[in-house]
Design a protein around this motif. Structure first.
Motif, PDB file in Angstrom:
ATOM      1  N   GLY A  55      43.222  39.812  32.825  1.00  0.00           N
ATOM      2  CA  GLY A  55      42.135  39.929  33.504  1.00  0.00           C
ATOM      3  C   GLY A  55      41.666  41.710  33.771  1.00  0.00           C
ATOM      4  O   GLY A  55      40.661  41.855  33.731  1.00  0.00           O
ATOM      5  N   ILE A  56      42.590  42.234  33.790  1.00  0.00           N
ATOM      6  CA  ILE A  56      42.581  43.666  34.315  1.00  0.00           C
ATOM      7  C   ILE A  56      41.755  44.106  32.639  1.00  0.00           C
ATOM      8  O   ILE A  56      40.506  44.975  32.870  1.00  0.00           O
ATOM      9  CB  ILE A  56      43.795  44.691  34.233  1.00  0.00           C
ATOM     10  N   ARG A  57      42.387  44.024  31.530  1.00  0.00           N
ATOM     11  CA  ARG A  57      41.754  44.328  30.320  1.00  0.00           C
ATOM     12  C   ARG A  57      40.287  43.752  30.076  1.00  0.00           C
ATOM     13  O   ARG A  57      39.589  44.397  29.536  1.00  0.00           O
ATOM     14  CB  ARG A  57      42.730  43.971  29.167  1.00  0.00           C
ATOM     15  N   GLY A  58      40.145  42.759  30.458  1.00  0.00           N
ATOM     16  CA  GLY A  58      38.843  41.990  30.539  1.00  0.00           C
ATOM     17  C   GLY A  58      37.722  42.171  31.280  1.00  0.00           C
ATOM     18  O   GLY A  58      36.709  41.690  31.425  1.00  0.00           O
ATOM     19  N   GLY A  59      38.104  43.316  32.257  1.00  0.00           N
ATOM     20  CA  GLY A  59      37.341  43.643  33.455  1.00  0.00           C
ATOM     21  C   GLY A  59      36.986  42.378  34.647  1.00  0.00           C
ATOM     22  O   GLY A  59      36.026  42.843  35.462  1.00  0.00           O
ATOM     23  N   GLU A  60      37.869  41.674  34.742  1.00  0.00           N
ATOM     24  CA  GLU A  60      37.842  40.685  35.693  1.00  0.00           C
ATOM     25  C   GLU A  60      37.984  41.339  37.016  1.00  0.00           C
ATOM     26  O   GLU A  60      37.134  40.772  38.067  1.00  0.00           O
ATOM     27  CB  GLU A  60      38.870  39.668  35.616  1.00  0.00           C
ATOM     28  N   PHE A  61      38.411  42.369  37.268  1.00  0.00           N
ATOM     29  CA  PHE A  61      38.520  43.118  38.662  1.00  0.00           C
ATOM     30  C   PHE A  61      37.696  44.189  38.801  1.00  0.00           C
ATOM     31  O   PHE A  61      37.911  44.747  39.854  1.00  0.00           O
ATOM     32  CB  PHE A  61      40.166  43.431  38.932  1.00  0.00           C
ATOM     33  N   ASP A  62      36.651  44.466  37.806  1.00  0.00           N
ATOM     34  CA  ASP A  62      35.796  45.499  38.159  1.00  0.00           C
ATOM     35  C   ASP A  62      34.941  45.407  39.240  1.00  0.00           C
ATOM     36  O   ASP A  62      34.358  44.268  39.424  1.00  0.00           O
ATOM     37  CB  ASP A  62      35.140  45.998  36.721  1.00  0.00           C
TER      38      ASP A  62
END
Length: 71
Positions: free
Chosen positions: A64-71
């Motif tokens: 999720g972090i790497r996929g930008g889920e929390f941006d």
């Protein structure tokens, strides 16, 4: 996930080298057996709550972090 009191007491928590200039607002992570992880707030100096993740939960979080889920 169950974490024994012994695991909590002996866990080697580490801060990310990227958090050096954040003024103490960091999280610390410890790796346990079987890929499990513990996460805590560094400001609590070990006295606060600890989140526990299974290996699979941790991997989903990282994706999720790497996929930008929390941006």
């Amino acid at each position: 996930m169950d974490v024994s009191p012994e695991e909590l007491r002996t866990a080697a928590f580490k801060k990310s080298p990227y958090s050096g200039s954040s003024g103490g607002s960091c999280v610390e992570v410890a790796q346990l057996s079987e890929g499990r992880r513990l996460v805590r707030d560094s400001k609590q100096k070990g006295a606060g709550p600890v989140l526990a993740f299974t290996s699979e939960e941790w991997n989903v979080f990282l994706r999720g972090i790497r996929g930008g889920e929390f941006d």
